[in-house]
Structures are given as structure tokens and as C-alpha cells.
Design an enzyme around this catalytic site. Sequence first.
Site, PDB file in Angstrom:
ATOM      1  N   GLU A 134      17.904 -26.303 -48.556  1.00  0.00           N
ATOM      2  CA  GLU A 134      18.882 -26.863 -47.612  1.00  0.00           C
ATOM      3  C   GLU A 134      19.317 -28.289 -47.968  1.00  0.00           C
ATOM      4  O   GLU A 134      19.217 -29.208 -47.159  1.00  0.00           O
ATOM      5  CB  GLU A 134      18.312 -26.783 -46.180  1.00  0.00           C
ATOM      6  CG  GLU A 134      17.932 -25.355 -45.788  1.00  0.00           C
ATOM      7  CD  GLU A 134      17.122 -25.237 -44.490  1.00  0.00           C
ATOM      8  OE1 GLU A 134      16.867 -26.257 -43.853  1.00  0.00           O
ATOM      9  OE2 GLU A 134      16.737 -24.107 -44.148  1.00  0.00           O
ATOM     10  N   ASN A 163      17.905 -22.774 -52.265  1.00  0.00           N
ATOM     11  CA  ASN A 163      17.837 -21.908 -51.085  1.00  0.00           C
ATOM     12  C   ASN A 163      18.539 -22.591 -49.913  1.00  0.00           C
ATOM     13  O   ASN A 163      18.355 -23.784 -49.682  1.00  0.00           O
ATOM     14  CB  ASN A 163      16.358 -21.681 -50.741  1.00  0.00           C
ATOM     15  CG  ASN A 163      16.126 -20.539 -49.774  1.00  0.00           C
ATOM     16  OD1 ASN A 163      16.669 -19.437 -49.965  1.00  0.00           O
ATOM     17  ND2 ASN A 163      15.313 -20.753 -48.753  1.00  0.00           N
ATOM     18  N   HIS A 198      20.568 -16.020 -42.323  1.00  0.00           N
ATOM     19  CA  HIS A 198      20.323 -16.061 -40.867  1.00  0.00           C
ATOM     20  C   HIS A 198      21.648 -15.810 -40.160  1.00  0.00           C
ATOM     21  O   HIS A 198      22.453 -16.724 -39.977  1.00  0.00           O
ATOM     22  CB  HIS A 198      19.745 -17.418 -40.458  1.00  0.00           C
ATOM     23  CG  HIS A 198      18.364 -17.652 -40.984  1.00  0.00           C
ATOM     24  ND1 HIS A 198      17.278 -16.912 -40.565  1.00  0.00           N
ATOM     25  CD2 HIS A 198      17.889 -18.529 -41.901  1.00  0.00           C
ATOM     26  CE1 HIS A 198      16.193 -17.331 -41.194  1.00  0.00           C
ATOM     27  NE2 HIS A 198      16.530 -18.305 -42.016  1.00  0.00           N
ATOM     28  N   GLU A 222      15.797 -14.835 -46.346  1.00  0.00           N
ATOM     29  CA  GLU A 222      15.287 -15.025 -44.970  1.00  0.00           C
ATOM     30  C   GLU A 222      16.141 -14.258 -43.957  1.00  0.00           C
ATOM     31  O   GLU A 222      16.512 -14.792 -42.911  1.00  0.00           O
ATOM     32  CB  GLU A 222      15.302 -16.507 -44.578  1.00  0.00           C
ATOM     33  CG  GLU A 222      14.594 -17.429 -45.543  1.00  0.00           C
ATOM     34  CD  GLU A 222      14.542 -18.890 -45.082  1.00  0.00           C
ATOM     35  OE1 GLU A 222      14.886 -19.184 -43.914  1.00  0.00           O
ATOM     36  OE2 GLU A 222      14.137 -19.739 -45.897  1.00  0.00           O
ATOM     37  N   ASP A 263      17.733 -12.424 -41.019  1.00  0.00           N
ATOM     38  CA  ASP A 263      17.603 -11.898 -39.659  1.00  0.00           C
ATOM     39  C   ASP A 263      18.986 -11.944 -39.013  1.00  0.00           C
ATOM     40  O   ASP A 263      19.888 -12.629 -39.499  1.00  0.00           O
ATOM     41  CB  ASP A 263      16.519 -12.599 -38.819  1.00  0.00           C
ATOM     42  CG  ASP A 263      16.587 -14.109 -38.790  1.00  0.00           C
ATOM     43  OD1 ASP A 263      17.668 -14.676 -39.060  1.00  0.00           O
ATOM     44  OD2 ASP A 263      15.560 -14.754 -38.486  1.00  0.00           O
TER      45      ASP A 263
HETATM   46  O1  9MR Z   1      10.169 -19.626 -39.269  1.00  0.00           O
HETATM   47  C1  9MR Z   1       9.766 -20.961 -39.449  1.00  0.00           C
HETATM   48  C2  9MR Z   1       9.213 -21.517 -38.146  1.00  0.00           C
HETATM   49  O2  9MR Z   1       7.990 -20.861 -37.829  1.00  0.00           O
HETATM   50  C3  9MR Z   1       8.999 -23.013 -38.263  1.00  0.00           C
HETATM   51  O3  9MR Z   1       8.617 -23.523 -36.996  1.00  0.00           O
HETATM   52  C4  9MR Z   1      10.273 -23.674 -38.747  1.00  0.00           C
HETATM   53  C5  9MR Z   1      10.085 -25.168 -38.858  1.00  0.00           C
HETATM   54  O4  9MR Z   1      11.199 -25.801 -39.360  1.00  0.00           O
HETATM   55  O5  9MR Z   1      10.647 -23.135 -39.997  1.00  0.00           O
HETATM   56  C6  9MR Z   1      10.970 -21.779 -39.900  1.00  0.00           C
HETATM   57  O6  9MR Z   1      11.419 -21.263 -41.134  1.00  0.00           O
HETATM   58  C7  9MR Z   1      12.618 -21.835 -41.660  1.00  0.00           C
HETATM   59  C8  9MR Z   1      12.511 -21.776 -43.160  1.00  0.00           C
HETATM   60  O7  9MR Z   1      11.333 -22.404 -43.589  1.00  0.00           O
HETATM   61  C9  9MR Z   1      13.726 -22.401 -43.826  1.00  0.00           C
HETATM   62  N1  9MR Z   1      14.962 -21.810 -43.343  1.00  0.00           N
HETATM   63  C10 9MR Z   1      15.094 -21.739 -41.904  1.00  0.00           C
HETATM   64  C11 9MR Z   1      13.882 -21.059 -41.284  1.00  0.00           C
HETATM   65  C12 9MR Z   1      14.063 -20.888 -39.787  1.00  0.00           C
HETATM   66  O8  9MR Z   1      14.111 -22.130 -39.154  1.00  0.00           O
END
Ligand code: 9MR
Length: 360
Positions: free
Chosen positions: A170, A211, A247, A276, A278
Site C-alpha cells: 500500500e 501489494n 477487497h 486478499e 473478499d
Molecule cells: O485482516 C487484518 C486485521 O486482522 C488487522 O486488524 C488489520 C490491521 O491493519 O489488518 C488486516 O489485514 C489487512 C492486510 O494486512 C493488508 N490489506 C488490508 C487488510 C484488511 O485491513
Amino acid sequence: MKVRALAGVALLTTMTLTGSPATAGAPTTAAPAHPTAPQQATGLRAVADRAGLRIGTAVDMNALADDAPYRAAVAREFSTVTAENVMKWESTEPQRGVHDWAAADRLIDFARANRQKVRGHTLVWHNQNPAWVNERDLTPAQLRAVLRQHIIDEVTHFKGRVWHWDVVNEVFNDDGTWRDTIWLRNLGQGYVADAFRWAHQADPQAKLFLNDYNNEGVSAKSDAYYALVKQLKAAGVPVHGYGVQGHLAVQYGVPGDTLTNLRRFERLGLQTAFTEVDVRMPLPADPIKVQAQAQGFTALLQACLLADRCVSYTLWGFTDRYSWVPGVFDGEGSATPLDENLTPKPAYAALRDTLAIAAR
Ligand code: 9MR
């Protein structure tokens, strides 16, 4: 197609709701297991294998430890796993110089026992950094040194056991400008090239990915990645993959030029992957949202199957029981293919159908 898909769904429901790990032949970290033939013939993993695609999920390590049906489904349905949180820097080095690899190692062991590949997530990000990584306490030179050490330590620890690394996560805003992060402010844009070089030095076999989210189609954001990849390639930086998180939300739809976008990165010599996926929806769910959700999942899967070098398709969790979505998007949820009881939604059958068609 329909008959096969329905049969698979029925079996999945039965097994996840009533099958104990033992009766379902479900692997555990303690006892490497070999799923029985009927399971292999029916889950997403089996059809994805036949389609030549790796199918994955993010894994919640607490759920993997405590929830046997969840654990059985991770083993049965997926050929790659990603740590949802435990490979992030705050988990692996909570205090400076003090590493905690335990949870991540448990995932690696589980993956090995179940013959799954691991996507390493993520080395450089603006979230989930340890508290001690703070620009008020460290100079730019010190920040560069600790970032380098972190990458070398982590990639070395998992050397030979991680298939893909999400090296930087990101780095751009949606408008294509650089995201204002501790890394950009202190190290400048060159931190990206440095991170890839350090990761490659530590594990020359691992495939190294960029990513991001909202980068599915051709947009200001994906244009920024395209320009960055060209620049990195011209400078000889070892960058191997373009990761599209995926997402989605039913109210926003799916960019129609996703395949076009994957293809242009592939023409630069990169692999692509959905990392990722969903598809959330405003709650309550209703039949048309559920249908749109299934279409969202399959639209990305189709793009991956139509592309030339799209090597994996990973769900960001497969059950609403542990999804991150409701905690972040007020009033939204139901974002995964299985509900809280691990009962499949139409999205599950749609994914399975699409994989089965590609496997023909
Ligand atoms: O799913 C993850 C969640 O459990 C954490 O609290 C969060 C913290 O920032 O990160 C989430 O995963 C993220 C991923 O690492 C990067 N892309 C976005 C995902 C959803 O927020």
C-alpha cells in the site's frame, strides 16, 4: 457443473459442521495428516489443482489453534496460506532486537504438514509496526538501518519456506500520489527499491511482490504502480509480482478492465496474484447482494484464469466467523464465501464452478 458444485457444497457443509478433525481426516499442527480421497475430490483446492491455480486464504492463528472445523477447512480447501497478522513487524519484533517467530512458525509448520505454499505478508507497511519504530525516537539513518535489519532478519528466518513475499504494502494513495508514511518521509521513494534488494539478498528464491487495494483495474493508482515497476525494472531491482488485494464491495462493483490491468503488468515481466479477496455488502444481506457477491468473487477469479501469469488467488479469510470487515466498515459484512457457521454461500459454489470449468 451444477450437480458437481452442489455435491461439493453439501459435503463441505456436512464436514465442517459435523466432522471432527479426526473423522474428517483433518490435519493439525501436531499430526500431519493426509486428507482422504473424497475430500481431495471435492474442495476448492482439488479443483484449483486441476485448473493449475494456487488457491489460498488468510489464516487467523487463534482460530487455527482453537477451532477444529476451521482448521480442517484451511487444510482441505486451500493450497496456499497467508498469515493474516502474525508475520507483520509488530508481531515478529515487539521489542527492538527481540524476535517472536512462534505464531508464524506454527503457520509454516501447518503449511508444510498440509503441502501448502506460504505467502509472506508483509515486510514494509505503514500499519502494524512495533511501537519502538517511531520517527520521534529514531533518525532517518537509524530508521533505514532498522528497516534493513527487519527485512533481512525476517526473510532469513523464513528462507526457503516462503513462496511469495508482499515486500511493500500500500505505497500509493488512490489518486496515484505516494502515501505519506514514516518510510516516505524519512527515506524518500528509494525505500521501495531498497526493500526489494534486501529481501532478495536474504532469500534469492522467493518471489517478491508489490501489494495494494483499489488497484484491480486501470486507474491512477495502478498507473502509479505501472510507472514504478518500469522504473524498478530499469534499475535492475528484483521485483517479481503485482499483488491485487481485491477487497471489493457489492455497492461499488468490479472494475471491468481488471484483466487488461493484469496483462500490462505481466507484459513488464511480472507475475500477478489476487492476494486478499473478499466482497463485502451493506447488511442485511439479501438475495441480490448475495448474487452480486458471487459475481465479484468470480469476476476476479476469471481475470486470474484468463491472464497468462496470475499464479494465485487468495481469500482474506473464508468464513464470516473471523472476518475483519464488520469491525472496520460500519453496517457492512458477510464478505466471505462461508457464513459464521461455515455454511457455504452461493459465492462458494460459484468459485468452485469457475475453477471446475477452467480445469476441463
Ligand atoms: O485482516 C487484518 C486485521 O486482522 C488487522 O486488524 C488489520 C490491521 O491493519 O489488518 C488486516 O489485514 C489487512 C492486510 O494486512 C493488508 N490489506 C488490508 C487488510 C484488511 O485491513
